[in-house]
Design a protein around this motif. Structure first.
Motif, PDB file in Angstrom:
ATOM      1  N   GLY A 143      57.582  27.070  12.804  1.00  0.00           N
ATOM      2  CA  GLY A 143      58.503  27.541  11.767  1.00  0.00           C
ATOM      3  C   GLY A 143      59.329  26.402  11.213  1.00  0.00           C
ATOM      4  O   GLY A 143      58.819  25.539  10.506  1.00  0.00           O
ATOM      5  N   VAL A 144      60.620  26.377  11.548  1.00  0.00           N
ATOM      6  CA  VAL A 144      61.541  25.356  11.038  1.00  0.00           C
ATOM      7  C   VAL A 144      61.766  24.303  12.119  1.00  0.00           C
ATOM      8  O   VAL A 144      62.106  24.626  13.252  1.00  0.00           O
ATOM      9  N   VAL A 145      61.590  23.049  11.724  1.00  0.00           N
ATOM     10  CA  VAL A 145      61.742  21.920  12.636  1.00  0.00           C
ATOM     11  C   VAL A 145      62.962  21.106  12.210  1.00  0.00           C
ATOM     12  O   VAL A 145      63.099  20.738  11.043  1.00  0.00           O
ATOM     13  N   ALA A 146      63.863  20.840  13.150  1.00  0.00           N
ATOM     14  CA  ALA A 146      64.983  19.929  12.921  1.00  0.00           C
ATOM     15  C   ALA A 146      64.575  18.547  13.411  1.00  0.00           C
ATOM     16  O   ALA A 146      64.119  18.388  14.543  1.00  0.00           O
ATOM     17  N   VAL A 147      64.736  17.552  12.553  1.00  0.00           N
ATOM     18  CA  VAL A 147      64.332  16.184  12.855  1.00  0.00           C
ATOM     19  C   VAL A 147      65.584  15.312  12.880  1.00  0.00           C
ATOM     20  O   VAL A 147      66.231  15.112  11.844  1.00  0.00           O
ATOM     21  N   VAL A 148      65.928  14.811  14.058  1.00  0.00           N
ATOM     22  CA  VAL A 148      67.155  14.021  14.253  1.00  0.00           C
ATOM     23  C   VAL A 148      66.729  12.647  14.758  1.00  0.00           C
ATOM     24  O   VAL A 148      66.174  12.531  15.857  1.00  0.00           O
ATOM     25  N   THR A 149      66.984  11.611  13.970  1.00  0.00           N
ATOM     26  CA  THR A 149      66.353  10.318  14.230  1.00  0.00           C
ATOM     27  C   THR A 149      67.365   9.190  14.414  1.00  0.00           C
ATOM     28  O   THR A 149      68.517   9.294  13.985  1.00  0.00           O
ATOM     29  N   PRO A 150      66.931   8.068  15.018  1.00  0.00           N
ATOM     30  CA  PRO A 150      67.834   6.958  15.327  1.00  0.00           C
ATOM     31  C   PRO A 150      67.894   5.930  14.211  1.00  0.00           C
ATOM     32  O   PRO A 150      67.078   5.932  13.282  1.00  0.00           O
ATOM     33  N   TRP A 151      68.830   4.998  14.343  1.00  0.00           N
ATOM     34  CA  TRP A 151      69.013   3.967  13.328  1.00  0.00           C
ATOM     35  C   TRP A 151      68.062   2.789  13.507  1.00  0.00           C
ATOM     36  O   TRP A 151      67.797   2.065  12.551  1.00  0.00           O
ATOM     37  N   ASN A 152      67.553   2.551  14.720  1.00  0.00           N
ATOM     38  CA  ASN A 152      66.824   1.310  14.957  1.00  0.00           C
ATOM     39  C   ASN A 152      65.399   1.331  14.385  1.00  0.00           C
ATOM     40  O   ASN A 152      64.825   0.280  14.123  1.00  0.00           O
ATOM     41  N   PHE A 153      64.831   2.509  14.196  1.00  0.00           N
ATOM     42  CA  PHE A 153      63.563   2.652  13.479  1.00  0.00           C
ATOM     43  C   PHE A 153      63.752   3.756  12.443  1.00  0.00           C
ATOM     44  O   PHE A 153      63.227   4.860  12.578  1.00  0.00           O
ATOM     45  N   PRO A 154      64.514   3.464  11.368  1.00  0.00           N
ATOM     46  CA  PRO A 154      64.935   4.524  10.448  1.00  0.00           C
ATOM     47  C   PRO A 154      63.853   5.003   9.502  1.00  0.00           C
ATOM     48  O   PRO A 154      64.037   6.013   8.826  1.00  0.00           O
ATOM     49  N   PHE A 155      62.725   4.292   9.458  1.00  0.00           N
ATOM     50  CA  PHE A 155      61.635   4.698   8.575  1.00  0.00           C
ATOM     51  C   PHE A 155      60.445   5.245   9.349  1.00  0.00           C
ATOM     52  O   PHE A 155      59.962   6.348   9.074  1.00  0.00           O
ATOM     53  N   LEU A 159      58.952   9.486  10.074  1.00  0.00           N
ATOM     54  CA  LEU A 159      57.599   9.849   9.642  1.00  0.00           C
ATOM     55  C   LEU A 159      56.720  10.245  10.810  1.00  0.00           C
ATOM     56  O   LEU A 159      55.823  11.082  10.655  1.00  0.00           O
ATOM     57  N   TRP A 160      56.948   9.674  12.009  1.00  0.00           N
ATOM     58  CA  TRP A 160      56.262  10.164  13.204  1.00  0.00           C
ATOM     59  C   TRP A 160      56.501  11.655  13.375  1.00  0.00           C
ATOM     60  O   TRP A 160      55.625  12.391  13.833  1.00  0.00           O
ATOM     61  N   MET A 161      57.727  12.087  13.062  1.00  0.00           N
ATOM     62  CA  MET A 161      58.115  13.476  13.312  1.00  0.00           C
ATOM     63  C   MET A 161      57.798  14.390  12.133  1.00  0.00           C
ATOM     64  O   MET A 161      57.263  15.487  12.303  1.00  0.00           O
ATOM     65  N   LEU A 162      58.144  13.947  10.936  1.00  0.00           N
ATOM     66  CA  LEU A 162      57.933  14.778   9.755  1.00  0.00           C
ATOM     67  C   LEU A 162      56.448  14.947   9.449  1.00  0.00           C
ATOM     68  O   LEU A 162      56.019  16.028   9.016  1.00  0.00           O
ATOM     69  N   GLY A 163      55.655  13.903   9.679  1.00  0.00           N
ATOM     70  CA  GLY A 163      54.239  13.971   9.337  1.00  0.00           C
ATOM     71  C   GLY A 163      53.506  15.091  10.053  1.00  0.00           C
ATOM     72  O   GLY A 163      52.995  16.023   9.408  1.00  0.00           O
ATOM     73  N   PRO A 164      53.413  15.063  11.387  1.00  0.00           N
ATOM     74  CA  PRO A 164      52.717  16.144  12.087  1.00  0.00           C
ATOM     75  C   PRO A 164      53.346  17.509  11.846  1.00  0.00           C
ATOM     76  O   PRO A 164      52.641  18.519  11.738  1.00  0.00           O
ATOM     77  N   SER A 165      54.680  17.558  11.757  1.00  0.00           N
ATOM     78  CA  SER A 165      55.357  18.851  11.576  1.00  0.00           C
ATOM     79  C   SER A 165      54.938  19.526  10.281  1.00  0.00           C
ATOM     80  O   SER A 165      54.564  20.709  10.260  1.00  0.00           O
ATOM     81  N   LEU A 166      55.000  18.777   9.186  1.00  0.00           N
ATOM     82  CA  LEU A 166      54.694  19.364   7.885  1.00  0.00           C
ATOM     83  C   LEU A 166      53.203  19.594   7.701  1.00  0.00           C
ATOM     84  O   LEU A 166      52.799  20.595   7.109  1.00  0.00           O
ATOM     85  N   LEU A 167      52.372  18.701   8.181  1.00  0.00           N
ATOM     86  CA  LEU A 167      50.935  18.916   8.056  1.00  0.00           C
ATOM     87  C   LEU A 167      50.520  20.234   8.705  1.00  0.00           C
ATOM     88  O   LEU A 167      49.690  20.973   8.163  1.00  0.00           O
ATOM     89  N   GLU A 168      51.095  20.531   9.868  1.00  0.00           N
ATOM     90  CA  GLU A 168      50.691  21.732  10.603  1.00  0.00           C
ATOM     91  C   GLU A 168      51.288  23.012  10.032  1.00  0.00           C
ATOM     92  O   GLU A 168      51.016  24.100  10.534  1.00  0.00           O
ATOM     93  N   GLY A 169      52.113  22.910   8.979  1.00  0.00           N
ATOM     94  CA  GLY A 169      52.610  24.106   8.308  1.00  0.00           C
ATOM     95  C   GLY A 169      54.048  24.454   8.587  1.00  0.00           C
ATOM     96  O   GLY A 169      54.543  25.477   8.105  1.00  0.00           O
ATOM     97  N   ASN A 170      54.758  23.624   9.362  1.00  0.00           N
ATOM     98  CA  ASN A 170      56.194  23.818   9.555  1.00  0.00           C
ATOM     99  C   ASN A 170      56.949  23.304   8.329  1.00  0.00           C
ATOM    100  O   ASN A 170      56.430  22.519   7.537  1.00  0.00           O
ATOM    101  N   THR A 171      58.185  23.719   8.191  1.00  0.00           N
ATOM    102  CA  THR A 171      59.107  23.098   7.237  1.00  0.00           C
ATOM    103  C   THR A 171      60.194  22.392   8.027  1.00  0.00           C
ATOM    104  O   THR A 171      60.303  22.571   9.251  1.00  0.00           O
TER     105      THR A 171
END
Length: 497
Positions: A143-155, A159-171
């Motif tokens: 369903g809905v995924v909250a993505v909370v990320t660090p400053w040391n790898f901000p890009f 994308l590690w998190m948003l990529g698989p989440s959105l591809l699989e149909g989550n928002t």
């Protein structure tokens, strides 16, 4: 003069009016504001979750290949903007420009990987006891995924998190670190430009209070987090009260390089230097412990210190520098406190790094390497607690068994490397050390997106990021179809009525 970034939240496909509640400063020049950003209110966070929830049904039902094609467009945009993204990252988080370019490429690789898997299998066909039945295992989004990320790898990490989440149909609702909000906002701008439908990705800025509001919202099904153990623990405690909440957390380390008596010496020194001081020691996998066989310790300490003393720390936009500043003054204070603690605990200091300013008249958060020798004893804190800076201990060991005991004697278990020419020794460390990522004749830093990224003990909770994240952002369902005209049950169960 580079213009400052105007900070905005993005909710339901719309950019909210700009607000300047907090600045994002350049750690190499604290007088320079990279941008000014809004701190999300509880109501704004709630609206972002509602927007993600509203977008979820249509996005889930969209063709998986269509979702993947959005990532193909995103990849082209990232490739187009690589230099600009690296420049922004270097200004905001202080990593050297060469590392920033590599991180943009890593993020691009994640997006390309996600696009490539879009036409791949989404489940398995398995055998059934009953000939007339077909049985399937299918993955479905939460369903809905909250993505909370660090400053040391901000890009890359977002994308590690948003990529698989959105591809699989989550928002998703994305909250980047308050130390690197400009890079986080740029990511969402690229998602919008790539044509992701409104509400599939939403952005809120802010500090821990915004993250707390996001995690406490029962409309969030999955929380993906990378950061400190203390915050990860809090997320898991809050989430434990929700019956269908999944948390994937990666939470730091006290990683190490183990240098065996048969190591290729120059390779061992280089692996130690890269592990300890890339990103100024501010990677979750940074090797702040170098375990060295007692027969090599004197020679290794001299060679390691000689190289460390020649490393250039300075302007992150100058590619000739090895590394840049630490992230902020709070980090400077913490590292200096651990340097002092090492001395108090009996360390033999080999390189007494401290604060310095590479550019006269400009105040930045710069530290030089602090290197010391210390024997392993059960009460020494400086070799067990995460420092997150250019602070490294050289620790002698007597045998392979001794090295494993020392390596495992922390509450963390994220990354390790062993430098050896023996395949039997390599296998022993592989099996006996407690880690999530292991390397042989390499630094203990580095990641490739098609491999899982995570750890054990206080470093992670069994849900690794990057490619391994698919298991956390989906759940498996069984689907069994009967092709007979009568009912036949497994296990010999009678179907007679």
């Amino acid at each position: 003069m580079t213009p400052t970034v105007v900070g905005r939240h993005a909710i339901g496909g719309e950019w909210l009016a700009p607000r300047a509640d907090f600045p994002s400063a350049n750690p190499a020049n604290l007088a320079e504001a990279v941008g000014r950003f809004p701190a999300a209110t509880p109501d704004e966070t709630r609206q972002a979750v509602q927007a993600a929830r509203a977008a979820y049904p249509a996005w889930r039902r969209a063709s998986r290949i269509h979702r993947a094609e959005c990532f193909d467009r995103l990849a082209r945009l990232i490739d187009r903007d690589t230099d600009a993204l690296a420049q922004l990252m270097a200004r905001e988080c202080g990593k050297n420009i060469t590392e920033c370019r590599a991180e943009v490429v890593e993020g691009l690789h994640m997006v390309q990987y996600v696009f490539g898997t879009g036409r791949g299998p989404v489940g398995e066909i398995v055998a059934s006891e009953i000939t007339e039945k077909d049985a399937y295992i299918r993955r479905k989004p939460w369903g809905v995924v909250a993505v909370v990320t660090p400053w040391n790898f901000p890009f890359a990490v977002p994308l590690w998190m948003l990529g698989p989440s959105l591809l699989e149909g989550n928002t998703a609702v994305f909250k980047p670190s308050e130390d690197t909000p400009a890079v986080g906002q740029k990511i969402v701008e690229l998602f919008f430009e790539a044509g992701f439908p409104a509400g599939t990705i939403n952005l809120v800025h802010g500090d821990g209070s915004a993250g707390e509001a996001l995690v406490k919202n029962p409309g969030v099904n999955v929380v993906l987090f990378t950061g400190s153990y203390e915050v990860g623990k809090r997320i898991q405690m809050v989430s434990a009260e929700l019956p269908d909440r999944i948390v994937a957390a990666e939470m730091g380390s006290k990683s190490a390089v183990i240098v065996c008596d048969d190591a290729r010496f120059d390779l061992a020194v280089s692996a130690g230097i890269l592990s300890a001081f890339k990103t100024t020691g501010q990677r979750c996998v940074s090797g702040s412990r170098i375990l060295v066989h007692e027969s090599l310790i004197d020679r290794y300490a001299k060679a390691f210190t000689d190289v460390a003393s020649r490393l250039k720390f300075g302007d992150p936009l100058d590619s000739r520098n090895f590394a840049g500043p630490v992230i902020h003054q709070g980090a400077v204070k913490k590292v200096l406190e651990y340097n002092a603690l090492a001395k108090k605990e009996g360390a033999a200091v080999l390189l007494d790094g401290g604060e310095f300013q590479p550019t006269p008249g400009v105040t930045g958060c710069f530290l030089e390497p602090f290197v010391y020798r210390i024997p392993h004893t059960p009460t020494v804190r400086c070799i067990r607690e995460e420092v997150f800076g250019p602070h490294v201990a050289l620790i002698p060991f007597r045998s392979d068994e001794d090295a494993v005991r020392i390596y495992n004697d922390t509450e963390y278990g994220l990354s390790m490397a062993v430098i050896t020419e023996s395949y039997r020794r390599m296998r022993y460390f592989r099996d006996e050390c407690e880690y999530g990522m292991g390397y042989v004749n390499l630094p203990c830093i580095g990641a490739e997106v098609h491999l899982p990224f995570g750890g054990v003990k206080k470093s992670g909770n069994g849900h690794p990021s990057a490619a391994g994240l698919v298991e956390a952002v989906t759940h498996k369902t069984a689907w069994t179809v009967n092709h007979a005209t009568e009912i036949k049950m497994a296990q010999g169960l009678s179907a007679e009525i």
